[in-house]
Design a protein around this motif. Sequence first.
Motif, PDB file in Angstrom:
ATOM      1  N   ASN A   1       0.825  -1.212   0.000  1.00 61.01           N
ATOM      2  CA  ASN A   1       0.000   0.000   0.000  1.00 61.01           C
ATOM      3  C   ASN A   1       0.855   1.256   0.000  1.00 61.01           C
ATOM      4  OD1 ASN A   1      -2.615  -1.092  -0.070  1.00 61.01           O
ATOM      5  ND2 ASN A   1      -2.655  -1.412   2.144  1.00 61.01           N
ATOM      6  N   PHE A   2       1.931   1.246   0.794  1.00 63.80           N
ATOM      7  CA  PHE A   2       2.798   2.425   0.837  1.00 63.80           C
ATOM      8  C   PHE A   2       3.510   2.639  -0.494  1.00 63.80           C
ATOM      9  CE2 PHE A   2       2.833   1.851   5.634  1.00 63.80           C
ATOM     10  CZ  PHE A   2       2.019   2.945   5.849  1.00 63.80           C
ATOM     11  N   ALA A   3       3.936   1.550  -1.128  1.00 61.05           N
ATOM     12  CA  ALA A   3       4.541   1.661  -2.458  1.00 61.05           C
ATOM     13  C   ALA A   3       3.516   2.228  -3.451  1.00 61.05           C
ATOM     14  CB  ALA A   3       5.054   0.308  -2.924  1.00 61.05           C
ATOM     15  N   TYR A   4       2.278   1.792  -3.317  1.00 58.13           N
ATOM     16  CA  TYR A   4       1.203   2.313  -4.173  1.00 58.13           C
ATOM     17  C   TYR A   4       1.041   3.819  -3.971  1.00 58.13           C
ATOM     18  CZ  TYR A   4      -3.598   3.381  -5.585  1.00 58.13           C
ATOM     19  OH  TYR A   4      -4.707   3.958  -6.140  1.00 58.13           O
ATOM     20  N   LEU A   5       1.040   4.278  -2.719  1.00 53.57           N
ATOM     21  CA  LEU A   5       0.896   5.705  -2.433  1.00 53.57           C
ATOM     22  C   LEU A   5       2.051   6.504  -3.028  1.00 53.57           C
ATOM     23  CD1 LEU A   5      -0.355   5.519   1.267  1.00 53.57           C
ATOM     24  CD2 LEU A   5      -1.658   6.393  -0.680  1.00 53.57           C
ATOM     25  N   ILE A   6       3.262   5.966  -2.914  1.00 54.74           N
ATOM     26  CA  ILE A   6       4.431   6.642  -3.499  1.00 54.74           C
ATOM     27  C   ILE A   6       4.267   6.773  -5.008  1.00 54.74           C
ATOM     28  CG2 ILE A   6       6.905   6.418  -3.978  1.00 54.74           C
ATOM     29  CD1 ILE A   6       7.205   5.136  -1.207  1.00 54.74           C
ATOM     30  N   ASN A   7       3.864   5.695  -5.647  1.00 53.31           N
ATOM     31  CA  ASN A   7       3.703   5.722  -7.101  1.00 53.31           C
ATOM     32  C   ASN A   7       2.552   6.625  -7.540  1.00 53.31           C
ATOM     33  OD1 ASN A   7       5.851   3.974  -7.720  1.00 53.31           O
ATOM     34  ND2 ASN A   7       4.589   2.176  -7.288  1.00 53.31           N
TER      35      ASN A   7
ATOM     36  N   LYS B   1      11.862   6.863  -5.246  1.00 57.27           N
ATOM     37  CA  LYS B   1      10.896   7.962  -5.294  1.00 57.27           C
ATOM     38  C   LYS B   1      10.726   8.597  -3.919  1.00 57.27           C
ATOM     39  CE  LYS B   1       8.317   6.230  -9.276  1.00 57.27           C
ATOM     40  NZ  LYS B   1       7.027   5.660  -9.762  1.00 57.27           N
ATOM     41  N   GLU B   2      10.762   7.788  -2.891  1.00 52.57           N
ATOM     42  CA  GLU B   2      10.695   8.314  -1.518  1.00 52.57           C
ATOM     43  C   GLU B   2      11.879   9.253  -1.265  1.00 52.57           C
ATOM     44  OE1 GLU B   2       8.774   8.313   1.197  1.00 52.57           O
ATOM     45  OE2 GLU B   2       9.767   7.453   2.946  1.00 52.57           O
ATOM     46  N   TYR B   3      13.050   8.821  -1.685  1.00 52.81           N
ATOM     47  CA  TYR B   3      14.256   9.634  -1.488  1.00 52.81           C
ATOM     48  C   TYR B   3      14.171  10.930  -2.298  1.00 52.81           C
ATOM     49  CZ  TYR B   3      19.209  10.728  -0.826  1.00 52.81           C
ATOM     50  OH  TYR B   3      20.397  11.327  -0.475  1.00 52.81           O
ATOM     51  N   ALA B   4      13.687  10.824  -3.525  1.00 53.29           N
ATOM     52  CA  ALA B   4      13.571  12.007  -4.387  1.00 53.29           C
ATOM     53  C   ALA B   4      12.636  13.042  -3.770  1.00 53.29           C
ATOM     54  CB  ALA B   4      13.078  11.598  -5.769  1.00 53.29           C
ATOM     55  N   TYR B   5      11.559  12.567  -3.124  1.00 53.25           N
ATOM     56  CA  TYR B   5      10.625  13.485  -2.473  1.00 53.25           C
ATOM     57  C   TYR B   5      11.314  14.251  -1.354  1.00 53.25           C
ATOM     58  CZ  TYR B   5       6.809  15.036   0.589  1.00 53.25           C
ATOM     59  OH  TYR B   5       5.978  15.779   1.383  1.00 53.25           O
ATOM     60  N   TRP B   6      12.002  13.540  -0.489  1.00 53.92           N
ATOM     61  CA  TRP B   6      12.633  14.186   0.662  1.00 53.92           C
ATOM     62  C   TRP B   6      13.816  15.061   0.263  1.00 53.92           C
ATOM     63  CZ3 TRP B   6      10.582  14.798   5.281  1.00 53.92           C
ATOM     64  CH2 TRP B   6       9.540  13.959   5.664  1.00 53.92           C
ATOM     65  N   MET B   7      14.449  14.744  -0.858  1.00 51.03           N
ATOM     66  CA  MET B   7      15.627  15.505  -1.291  1.00 51.03           C
ATOM     67  C   MET B   7      15.282  16.570  -2.330  1.00 51.03           C
ATOM     68  SD  MET B   7      17.840  14.377   0.705  1.00 51.03           S
ATOM     69  CE  MET B   7      19.231  15.326   0.048  1.00 51.03           C
ATOM     70  N   ASP B   8      13.996  16.898  -2.478  1.00 48.17           N
ATOM     71  CA  ASP B   8      13.544  17.960  -3.392  1.00 48.17           C
ATOM     72  C   ASP B   8      13.894  17.667  -4.846  1.00 48.17           C
ATOM     73  OD1 ASP B   8      12.867  19.114  -1.001  1.00 48.17           O
ATOM     74  OD2 ASP B   8      14.192  20.842  -1.172  1.00 48.17           O
ATOM     75  N   GLN B   9      14.011  16.399  -5.192  1.00 45.34           N
ATOM     76  CA  GLN B   9      14.378  16.050  -6.567  1.00 45.34           C
ATOM     77  C   GLN B   9      13.166  15.869  -7.460  1.00 45.34           C
ATOM     78  OE1 GLN B   9      16.718  12.516  -5.968  1.00 45.34           O
ATOM     79  NE2 GLN B   9      18.440  13.615  -5.040  1.00 45.34           N
ATOM     80  N   SER B  10      12.064  15.390  -6.908  1.00 44.07           N
ATOM     81  CA  SER B  10      10.853  15.174  -7.709  1.00 44.07           C
ATOM     82  C   SER B  10       9.965  16.412  -7.727  1.00 44.07           C
ATOM     83  CB  SER B  10      10.062  13.987  -7.160  1.00 44.07           C
ATOM     84  OG  SER B  10       9.742  14.184  -5.789  1.00 44.07           O
ATOM     85  N   ALA B  11      10.097  17.265  -6.726  1.00 43.58           N
ATOM     86  CA  ALA B  11       9.349  18.522  -6.631  1.00 43.58           C
ATOM     87  C   ALA B  11      10.063  19.405  -5.613  1.00 43.58           C
ATOM     88  CB  ALA B  11       7.907  18.268  -6.207  1.00 43.58           C
ATOM     89  N   ALA B  12       9.841  20.702  -5.706  1.00 45.63           N
ATOM     90  CA  ALA B  12      10.506  21.623  -4.787  1.00 45.63           C
ATOM     91  C   ALA B  12       9.771  21.649  -3.452  1.00 45.63           C
ATOM     92  CB  ALA B  12      10.555  23.015  -5.402  1.00 45.63           C
ATOM     93  N   THR B  13       9.942  20.603  -2.666  1.00 43.88           N
ATOM     94  CA  THR B  13       9.221  20.487  -1.401  1.00 43.88           C
ATOM     95  C   THR B  13       9.892  21.250  -0.253  1.00 43.88           C
ATOM     96  OG1 THR B  13      10.401  18.455  -0.831  1.00 43.88           O
ATOM     97  CG2 THR B  13       8.332  18.211  -2.052  1.00 43.88           C
TER      98      THR B  13
END
Length: 515
Positions: free
Chosen positions: A169-175, A222-234
Amino acid sequence: MRKFIFILFIGLQLGGVSAQQIKTPDQLYGQLFIDVQMQDALKDGKTFVDCVPKRNPKLIVQDYLRLKKNKKAFNLKTFVAQNFIVPDTNAAAVITSNKPIITHVNDLWTALERVPSDKTANSSLLSLPYPYIVPGGRFREIYYWDSYFTMLGLQASGKNETIENMIRNFAYLINQYGHIPNGNRNYYLSRSQPPFFSLMVDLLAQIKNKEVYLTYLPALEKEYAYWMDQSAATKHVVRMPDGSLLNRYYDQLNTPRQESYKEDVIAARQLGIKNPEIYRDIRSAAESGWDFSSRWFSDGTQLKTIQTTQIIPVDLNCLLYHLENTLQKCYANKHDTVKEKLYKSLAEKRRQSIRKYFWSASDQWYTDYNSKTKRPSPVLSLAGMFPLFFKLADQQQAELAKTVLEQKFLRAGGLTTTLHNTHQQWDAPNGWAPLQWVSVTGLENYGYHDLGKTIATRWVNLNTKVYHNTGKLMEKYNVVDIHLLAGGGEYASQDGFGWTNGVLLGLIKKYNLPQ
C-alpha cells in the motif's frame, strides 16, 4: 482566514496524480466547511473531514446557503446529519480485559483491520489496494510512521502477509502521489511523516529474502527524491554552514489544517499573528509526528513561538541516513556498483554531518539543530536516541547518552518524551511506544542490555496495568505518575492502539517478559 481556504495544492504536482484533480473537504464545501468547524457542529474537527456526502456536494452547499438564512428554524448539526454519513466516533476496539494481554492484542488485529473498497465519490479517504491496519479511535485510516511499529507486533503475531500488504500500500501511495502522505486522506497530501519506509522494507526482507530490496527499489528511490527535493521543490532540504545538505520537516501549505481547522484559526487569533507561515510551522510539526512538542518552540514552552521549519531534526536525518544505506544495499544486490557507491557516499556524508551538527558535548546528548541561531537546540528529547538506534554514535557518546537517559528520562512507567511539561502531548510526563522501542534498541546496539530490559519491563508493566483496569491499550501513557492518564494535545487520548500493540508484543518477545 477564509482567503486561504481555496488555494490548496495549486501548482503542486503529486507523483502521477495532478493535485487539481483532488478536492479536499474545505474545497468541496467552502462556507459550510468553515461553519461546521468553527461552530463545533461535530465534537471533533476530524469528524467532518471524514464524512461522506449523501449527494452532490454542490447541491448540499446550495441548500445550506439557502436554508441557513432562516436562523430560527435552521440547525447546523441536524443539517450535517441529514446530508452526510458521519463516521462512528464512539466505536472502541475493546475486546475484554479478562483475557491475557497477548490474546487481547491478537484479537485487536482483526478489529483494526480495514479491507480495500471501491472509491467513494467525494470521500476524503484515499483508496488502497490491499488490507491494512489502522491505529484506532479517531484514526480511521493508515498512518505512515505508526505502521512500522504496528508491524513489529504483526511480526510477533505471525501476520507476515498483513505486513507485506501494508508495504504494498505504501509503495502504491508513493507511485500514485509521489510520496507517502501523513495518512490515506486527501487532506494529508501536503505532508508526509517520519520516513520509515526503508525500515519496513528491511523488516520484510528479514521475513522473506533479499529479493524484497529489488522489488521495492523504485518506490525507495521515489521516496528519497521526495525528501531531497528532486521530484518537486518540497523545500525539505537545508544547506548547512559547511555546505553539506540535511533535511527538515516542511508542509507544502500555509493554511489551517483541515482536520484541526478551528484549533489552528483560534491559535493564530490568540497569538495575534497575521503571518500565515505559522500555519506551515504547525503543519510541519504534524509532519514530524510530534504534534506538538517543546522541540519546535523557540522558548521551549509556548505554541506561539513555534518554529518547526527552522529546526533541523536529528531523528529525520537519521532516518534518511538509513534510507541512503538501504538504497546502497539495493544497488549492491542489483550489482550496480556506480549507484551503490553514490549512495554509500551520500550516507557517509550524512553520517559525518549528524555527528557534527547534532551531538551536544555540553549536554552529552544528541539534539536538534536550529538553522536560524546556528546552535544546537536546548531541548533534550528522545529523538536523541535515534543515532544509537541506527548505530551512528561512537561508544563514548553512547555511554554518555546512556547515563543521561537513565538519570533524566527514566521514570516509573518507562521513558518520558522530553524533560519539559508544557501540556503538549509530545512532552513530559507522556511516554510513547515508538520512542520506547527506539531507545531500547539503541541501548542494545551498544551492549546496555540491563537498562534496555528495565525500560521495557516498566513500559510493559504500565501497559498491562492500564489494560487490566480499563480493557484498553492506549495511544500514549503517563510514565511519571503511573496512576494518572496521559494528557495534552488537541484530542482525548485514543485507544486501539496500533503502535502500542506492536511495541508491546515486540518488547515482550525481545525480553521474554512474563504476563
